[in-house]
Scaffold this motif. Structure first.
Motif, PDB file in Angstrom:
ATOM      1  N   GLU A 228       0.890  -1.157  -0.048  1.00 46.33           N
ATOM      2  CA  GLU A 228      -0.174   0.170   0.104  1.00 46.33           C
ATOM      3  C   GLU A 228       0.994   1.387  -0.086  1.00 46.33           C
ATOM      4  OE1 GLU A 228      -2.991   0.077   2.973  1.00 46.33           O
ATOM      5  OE2 GLU A 228      -4.194  -1.556   1.887  1.00 46.33           O
ATOM      6  N   ALA A 231       2.115   1.592  -3.661  1.00 44.45           N
ATOM      7  CA  ALA A 231       0.780   1.969  -4.507  1.00 44.45           C
ATOM      8  C   ALA A 231       0.701   3.407  -4.035  1.00 44.45           C
ATOM      9  CB  ALA A 231      -0.256   1.151  -4.083  1.00 44.45           C
ATOM     10  N   SER A 235       0.950   6.229  -7.169  1.00 46.62           N
ATOM     11  CA  SER A 235      -0.242   7.195  -7.795  1.00 46.62           C
ATOM     12  C   SER A 235      -1.297   7.141  -6.672  1.00 46.62           C
ATOM     13  CB  SER A 235      -0.612   6.249  -8.838  1.00 46.62           C
ATOM     14  OG  SER A 235      -2.083   6.799  -9.261  1.00 46.62           O
ATOM     15  N   THR A 237      -4.088   8.819  -6.835  1.00 50.48           N
ATOM     16  CA  THR A 237      -5.518   8.547  -7.254  1.00 50.48           C
ATOM     17  C   THR A 237      -5.766   7.107  -7.264  1.00 50.48           C
ATOM     18  OG1 THR A 237      -4.258   8.797  -9.671  1.00 50.48           O
ATOM     19  CG2 THR A 237      -5.664  10.741  -8.670  1.00 50.48           C
ATOM     20  N   ALA A 238      -4.810   6.169  -7.994  1.00 52.42           N
ATOM     21  CA  ALA A 238      -4.996   4.900  -8.017  1.00 52.42           C
ATOM     22  C   ALA A 238      -5.186   4.205  -6.722  1.00 52.42           C
ATOM     23  CB  ALA A 238      -3.874   4.184  -8.580  1.00 52.42           C
ATOM     24  N   ALA A 239      -4.312   4.700  -5.665  1.00 56.55           N
ATOM     25  CA  ALA A 239      -4.473   4.276  -4.204  1.00 56.55           C
ATOM     26  C   ALA A 239      -6.040   4.786  -3.808  1.00 56.55           C
ATOM     27  CB  ALA A 239      -3.609   4.903  -3.303  1.00 56.55           C
ATOM     28  N   HIS A 240      -6.314   6.029  -4.296  1.00 58.01           N
ATOM     29  CA  HIS A 240      -7.779   6.173  -3.695  1.00 58.01           C
ATOM     30  C   HIS A 240      -8.866   5.062  -4.276  1.00 58.01           C
ATOM     31  CE1 HIS A 240     -10.851   8.710  -2.422  1.00 58.01           C
ATOM     32  NE2 HIS A 240     -11.273   9.096  -3.665  1.00 58.01           N
ATOM     33  N   TYR A 241      -8.661   4.955  -5.582  1.00 56.85           N
ATOM     34  CA  TYR A 241      -9.274   3.965  -6.398  1.00 56.85           C
ATOM     35  C   TYR A 241      -9.575   2.535  -5.610  1.00 56.85           C
ATOM     36  CZ  TYR A 241     -10.112   0.121  -9.790  1.00 56.85           C
ATOM     37  OH  TYR A 241     -10.616  -1.113 -10.019  1.00 56.85           O
ATOM     38  N   ALA A 242      -8.395   2.137  -4.937  1.00 60.88           N
ATOM     39  CA  ALA A 242      -8.356   0.868  -4.445  1.00 60.88           C
ATOM     40  C   ALA A 242      -8.844   1.029  -3.195  1.00 60.88           C
ATOM     41  CB  ALA A 242      -6.856   0.476  -4.777  1.00 60.88           C
ATOM     42  N   GLY A 243      -9.174   1.938  -2.659  1.00 61.30           N
ATOM     43  CA  GLY A 243      -9.697   2.067  -1.256  1.00 61.30           C
ATOM     44  C   GLY A 243      -8.603   2.133  -0.294  1.00 61.30           C
ATOM     45  N   ILE A 244      -7.612   2.408  -0.439  1.00 62.27           N
ATOM     46  CA  ILE A 244      -6.340   2.844   0.290  1.00 62.27           C
ATOM     47  C   ILE A 244      -6.447   4.041   1.028  1.00 62.27           C
ATOM     48  CG2 ILE A 244      -3.820   2.849   0.524  1.00 62.27           C
ATOM     49  CD1 ILE A 244      -3.550   0.716  -1.880  1.00 62.27           C
TER      50      ILE A 244
ATOM     51  N   MET B 323     -15.218   6.334  -4.901  1.00 62.96           N
ATOM     52  CA  MET B 323     -14.267   7.195  -4.854  1.00 62.96           C
ATOM     53  C   MET B 323     -14.733   8.722  -4.485  1.00 62.96           C
ATOM     54  SD  MET B 323     -12.180   6.180  -8.159  1.00 62.96           S
ATOM     55  CE  MET B 323     -10.941   7.075  -8.039  1.00 62.96           C
ATOM     56  N   GLY B 346     -13.502   2.567  -1.791  1.00 63.99           N
ATOM     57  CA  GLY B 346     -13.419   1.352  -2.830  1.00 63.99           C
ATOM     58  C   GLY B 346     -13.337   0.114  -1.958  1.00 63.99           C
ATOM     59  N   LYS B 347     -12.646  -0.034  -1.012  1.00 66.29           N
ATOM     60  CA  LYS B 347     -12.552  -1.392  -0.222  1.00 66.29           C
ATOM     61  C   LYS B 347     -14.017  -1.750  -0.072  1.00 66.29           C
ATOM     62  CE  LYS B 347      -9.868  -2.781   3.672  1.00 66.29           C
ATOM     63  NZ  LYS B 347      -8.965  -2.022   4.715  1.00 66.29           N
ATOM     64  N   ARG B 350     -15.978  -2.853  -2.767  1.00 62.30           N
ATOM     65  CA  ARG B 350     -15.700  -4.272  -3.522  1.00 62.30           C
ATOM     66  C   ARG B 350     -16.076  -5.494  -2.343  1.00 62.30           C
ATOM     67  NH1 ARG B 350     -11.517  -0.970  -4.523  1.00 62.30           N
ATOM     68  NH2 ARG B 350     -10.878  -0.908  -6.668  1.00 62.30           N
ATOM     69  N   ASP B 363      -4.255   6.493 -14.653  1.00 62.52           N
ATOM     70  CA  ASP B 363      -3.992   7.164 -13.222  1.00 62.52           C
ATOM     71  C   ASP B 363      -4.813   6.363 -12.048  1.00 62.52           C
ATOM     72  OD1 ASP B 363      -2.400   8.973 -13.891  1.00 62.52           O
ATOM     73  OD2 ASP B 363      -3.831  10.700 -14.029  1.00 62.52           O
ATOM     74  N   GLU B 364      -5.790   5.395 -12.778  1.00 56.32           N
ATOM     75  CA  GLU B 364      -6.610   4.944 -11.408  1.00 56.32           C
ATOM     76  C   GLU B 364      -6.436   3.517 -11.400  1.00 56.32           C
ATOM     77  OE1 GLU B 364      -9.915   8.789 -11.142  1.00 56.32           O
ATOM     78  OE2 GLU B 364     -10.395   6.681 -11.979  1.00 56.32           O
ATOM     79  N   ILE B 367      -1.226   0.733 -11.652  1.00 53.47           N
ATOM     80  CA  ILE B 367      -0.126   1.474 -11.007  1.00 53.47           C
ATOM     81  C   ILE B 367       1.101   1.080 -12.335  1.00 53.47           C
ATOM     82  CG2 ILE B 367       1.648   1.696  -9.500  1.00 53.47           C
ATOM     83  CD1 ILE B 367      -0.393   2.037  -7.521  1.00 53.47           C
ATOM     84  N   PHE B 370       4.091  -0.554 -11.399  1.00 48.95           N
ATOM     85  CA  PHE B 370       3.965  -2.031 -10.797  1.00 48.95           C
ATOM     86  C   PHE B 370       4.025  -3.116 -12.002  1.00 48.95           C
ATOM     87  CE2 PHE B 370       1.848  -1.770  -6.255  1.00 48.95           C
ATOM     88  CZ  PHE B 370       3.011  -0.679  -5.861  1.00 48.95           C
ATOM     89  N   PHE B 378      -4.429  -5.474  -7.240  1.00 42.68           N
ATOM     90  CA  PHE B 378      -4.753  -3.992  -6.836  1.00 42.68           C
ATOM     91  C   PHE B 378      -5.935  -3.821  -6.363  1.00 42.68           C
ATOM     92  CE2 PHE B 378      -4.812   0.628  -7.769  1.00 42.68           C
ATOM     93  CZ  PHE B 378      -3.931   0.922  -6.527  1.00 42.68           C
TER      94      PHE B 378
END
Lengths: 365, 526
Positions: A228, A231, A235, A237-244, B323, B346-347, B350, B363-364, B367, B370, B378
């Motif tokens: 995390e 991640a 990014s 924004t990506a972390a936000h998308y994943a719920g981090i 989001m 997001g968590k 899901r 961007d979303e 990554i 990665f 992810f």
């Protein structure tokens, strides 16, 4: 698509950068009328030529490993922690408090307690900028720099008004006592029949630093938290998308960073000085930035970079002593190394990449 | 030639009768190891519309950037009106009579139309004479080509379609005889796009030469005279549009036969999976983006949300995906879900069985730094099956799982250790899709599933979406590609200005009607 092989990125670029740095250092030494060959001999001899030299080199390297890891863990979350210096300063206070509060019977008990004390104080000092960044958006670079100054001032106050031994003229705490004495390399290696220099400050903390490198690797690349952190760093924004949770990652990454910086105090405060003195960190926090940069934020790289800077510190001191090359020039050499390995990375990288592409094309043809 | 005002360029570039407006001979350009253009030659005749079509990364934009002087070709020659020219920068391109309308407009938002038009082409230190001249010319142009724009309006107040007209006017003011348009319809409603093509027809009738870069086969078929197809940096064919077909062009682009229509059976919708009631969403600036919308998505159906980008679809997806915060009621499988607070991320979504393929995979969704296997978990990286023990993740297990998913979803190259950024757009999207579908969600949110995706991969992605529907999952599809909405959806809702303008069945509507709804006109207005 072909690019540079990994080994070239990890080994060749830093190596060329260092050679360039030494080349320019040689020019500078020539410019003041000294012989650069003699100078480099003196440095290598002074840093690695005796167990005393090695002891000092490794002592400095231990400091740099801790601060390098500190900077690196924050950097994986794209947080530029300039405050390792202050966090290490506060770590010293934590170690001193632990060592002075309890009459420790043996170092094996004192060391874990001191590690907890140092890490806790360092982490606490990092928490405030972390909170301000996460919740208020105050830029972490600015706040951590400020906190270095506050740490320094705070330390001056504590040493003069709280920890100073009554009747003493020196702004330093009392000695920690024999139970908090960490074994030096001399004591550790004697049972194996190795006669390591008695005065060298390298001590068991070096092994703790190596252990920290291993733990760092597992934390960053093998755990969910490390995943995390990376991640988020790549990014947000990506972390936000994943719920981090952004706030959580910023604060936790900075707490770990501060704790690693604070851990350094078991080496310089507990291991070497055995009391709390003013400016015990001696800029190691800032060197940690260069070490992390040069080490590509990887524990192996950080270890090697820390040894290099340990060599520069120790070899530089010898150079100043034997060759009457002014101390300031040593700083110039260190500066050149940082400049070439960190700031001018692309100067070496771009032509090297072109070279590898050309070689690849030749192979194909 | 009303546009040729005062400068005497016509005499100096006196064309020979048969010389093509543009001729490229043997253009090559490499970026490091990537050969973006390989020995490309084309002739574009005067007074024609020439299409250049190709997948993403085929080298279309590089070629046009060379023509406009942004890049220097490694080899090759450029002829304008039969004369060899050396285009070293965009100034040289402009004085050779080339005008470019970029995909992303290059306008100063807080300047007026007139100020933007003369920017960089002022006649002297004082603006007034230039402005007066431009005003006269704009009047003339708008009468001739339906290029009407209020010359004193600020750019930020104009619609996207009007902003594009300003870009065209800018080029004409600089006396462009050759106009290059890069993906011009990406941001337009169907009506605006039609208007644009009428403008282009008018310009062609005046003898202008137009190069149209697009990935939409339909636009090529409808508006161009000739078309060149690019694939992997090479020009694979140049044909007369009248003598070709969309199928043939698609095959030339991809290098194999492609199915352009989606094969799917009629939907058999089940119980409602997602129910949305009076949903409202405000963005960071406090502007309301979604203005009280209600709809439901049932098991085994695809609800398509059509609309021009920027009408609240993005925010709708982001709220559903956790989001953004919102107000109103959303029920998932009959249970209400939090729209604000700790469990609106997001968590938590899901955990409710909502999978989300975001609009912006760079961007979303991914990554980029990665590796593929790290991206494949992810968002689900906390799932127990990906852990080795209490402390460590099961990296080896994840890599093995990734290998299987990559094979199943035909990700190329199927190497879990490759960084996400080194995959093509289509393969990146397949990685995201594999990740979200393989978790067996009840609801799949999917935004712009084929944006920046090559035709070959589009076919595959569409098949996967339909297959998921046939398994009885609910799917909410948001896309600005009307073709995609029409061919995939079982029901279509059109969004405009944060509201749903209406719902239609694809069998009972057409692009014209949807286009009107997308422009904010309800059935009664139309």
């Amino acid at each position: 698509m072909s690019k540079m092989p990994k080994w070239a990125d990890a080994v060749l670029i830093p190596l060329i950068s260092i050679l360039l740095a030494f080349f320019f250092s040689g020019l500078v030494i020539m410019a003041i009328g000294k012989d650069p060959i003699v100078a480099i001999k003196t440095m290598v001899q002074g840093a690695f030529g005796s167990t005393q030299g090695i002891g000092y080199t490794l002592y400095y390297a231990t400091n740099f490993i801790f601060t390098g890891l500190s900077v690196a863990v924050a950097y994986h979350a794209r947080l530029f922690n300039i405050g390792s210096e202050g966090q290490a300063t506060l770590g010293g206070l934590g170690v001193a408090v632990v060592c002075l509060a309890v009459p420790w019977p043996h170092w094996t008990l004192a060391l874990p307690a001191a590690m907890i004390g140092g890490a806790a104080f360092g982490a606490a000092w990092a928490f405030i900028p972390a909170y301000l960044q996460a919740k208020r958006g105050s830029h972490i670079v600015i706040t951590t720099i400020m906190f270095n100054f506050i740490a320094s001032a705070l330390m001056g106050y504590v040493l003069l008004n709280v920890l100073k031994v009554p009747g003493s003229m020196a702004a330093e705490s009392a000695n920690f006592g024999p139970g908090a004495h960490l074994p030096t390399f001399h004591e550790m290696l004697a049972p194996f029949g190795i006669n390591f220099n008695k005065n060298a400050p390298a001590n068991v903390s070096f092994l703790v630093a190596l252990l920290a490198c291993v733990v760092f690797y597992f934390l960053i690349w093998r755990t969910r938290l490390g995943y995390e952190i990376r991640a988020f760093g790549q990014s947000d924004t990506a972390a936000h998308y994943a719920g981090i949770n952004r706030v959580r990652i910023v604060i936790i990454a900075m707490l770990i960073s501060g704790a690693l910086a604070g851990l350094m105090a078991i080496n310089n405060v507990m291991g070497e000085a055995e009391r709390l003195i003013d400016n015990a960190v001696e800029g190691a926090g800032f060197i940690g930035i260069a070490v992390a940069l040069m080490g590509r934020n990887h524990p192996i790289g950080i270890f090697l970079a820390a040894i290099l800077f340990g060599f520069l510190y120790q070899g530089g001191a010898e150079l100043a002593f034997w060759e009457s090359i002014p101390r300031e020039l040593i700083v110039v050499i260190q500066g050149l190394v940082i400049l070439f390995t960190g700031a001018l990375d692309n100067m070496v990288r771009a032509p090297l990449e072109k070279l590898f592409i050309a070689l690849d094309k030749k192979k194909e043809a | 030639m009303s546009v040729q005002t005062d400068k005497g360029r016509q005499e100096t570039a006196a064309p020979t009768a048969s010389a093509p407006a543009i001729e490229l001979r043997g253009i090559s350009k490499a970026f490091g190891p990537v050969q973006a253009n390989k020995d490309i030659s084309i002739r574009v005749e005067k007074g024609t519309i020439h299409g250049i079509i190709g997948e993403n990364g085929a080298g279309k934009s590089t070629l046009m950037s060379i023509l406009y002087g942004f890049y220097k070709a490694d080899a090759g020659e450029i002829f304008i009106d039969g004369q060899k020219v050396d285009i070293t920068d965009s100034q040289a391109a402009i004085s050779a009579g080339i005008g470019m309308v970029f995909q992303h407009f290059k306008l100063v938002e807080n300047f007026t139309v007139l100020e933007n038009v003369i920017l960089g082409a002022e006649d002297g230190g004082l603006l007034k004479p230039s402005i007066a001249k431009a005003r006269k010319l704009l009047k003339q142009l708008s009468d001739e080509y339906e290029l009407s724009v209020d010359p004193d309006a600020l750019i930020e107040d104009l619609s996207v379609g009007h902003q594009q007209r300003v870009e065209i006017l800018k080029a004409l003011y600089r006396q462009a005889d050759i106009l290059i348009l890069d993906e011009p319809t990406g941001v337009l409603t169907p009506a605006e796009a039609d208007h644009l093509f009428r403008i282009l027809d008018g310009l062609r009738a005046e003898g202008k030469t137009i190069i149209l870069i697009t990935h939409k086969l339909r636009e090529i078929m409808e508006s161009t005279d000739t078309v060149s197809v690019m694939r992997r940096g090479e020009m694979t064919a140049t044909v007369k549009t009248a003598e070709t077909s969309p199928e043939q062009l698609a095959e030339l682009m991809v290098g194999r036969k492609v199915l352009l229509r989606v094969d799917k059976a009629a939907a058999t919708p089940g119980a409602p999976i997602l129910e949305v009631e009076n949903l409202r969403v405000k963005d960071d600036q406090g502007v309301e983006r979604v203005k009280g919308i209600s709809f439901e998505v049932r098991a085994g159906e695809i609800l398509g949300i059509a609309g021009v980008s920027g009408n609240g679809q993005t925010e709708l997806l982001e709220v559903l995906g956790g989001m953004m915060d919102g107000t109103g009621t959303i029920r998932m499988n009959g249970e209400e879900i939090d729209l604000t607070g700790k469990y609106s991320d997001g968590k938590s979504r899901r955990a409710r069985g909502i999978a989300h393929v975001p609009e912006d995979r760079h961007d979303e969704g991914l990554i980029l730094e990665f590796q593929a296997w790290e991206n494949m978990v992810f968002g689900y990286h906390n799932a127990p099956e990906y852990q080795k023990n209490a402390l460590l993740m099961d990296n080896a297990g994840i890599k093995a799982m990734t290998q299987k998913s990559m094979d199943k979803f035909d990700v190329r190259p199927p190497n879990p250790l490759l960084e996400a950024k080194s995959f093509s757009g289509g393969n990146q999207q397949k990685i995201v899709l594999a990740r979200e579908i393989e978790r067996n969600p009840d609801l799949l949110l999917i935004g712009q599933p084929t944006r920046g995706v090559d035709i070959g991969a589009i076919e595959f992605i569409h098949q996967q979406i339909v297959a998921l529907r046939d398994e009885g999952k609910a799917i909410l599809l948001v896309s600005v590609e009307l073709d995609e909405i029409m061919s995939l959806s079982d029901r279509i809702a059109v969004m405009f200005d944060g509201k749903i303008m209406g719902e239609r069945l694809p069998s009972e509507t057409n692009e014209g009607e949807l286009g009107l709804l997308m422009a904010g006109m309800t059935g009664e207005d139309a």
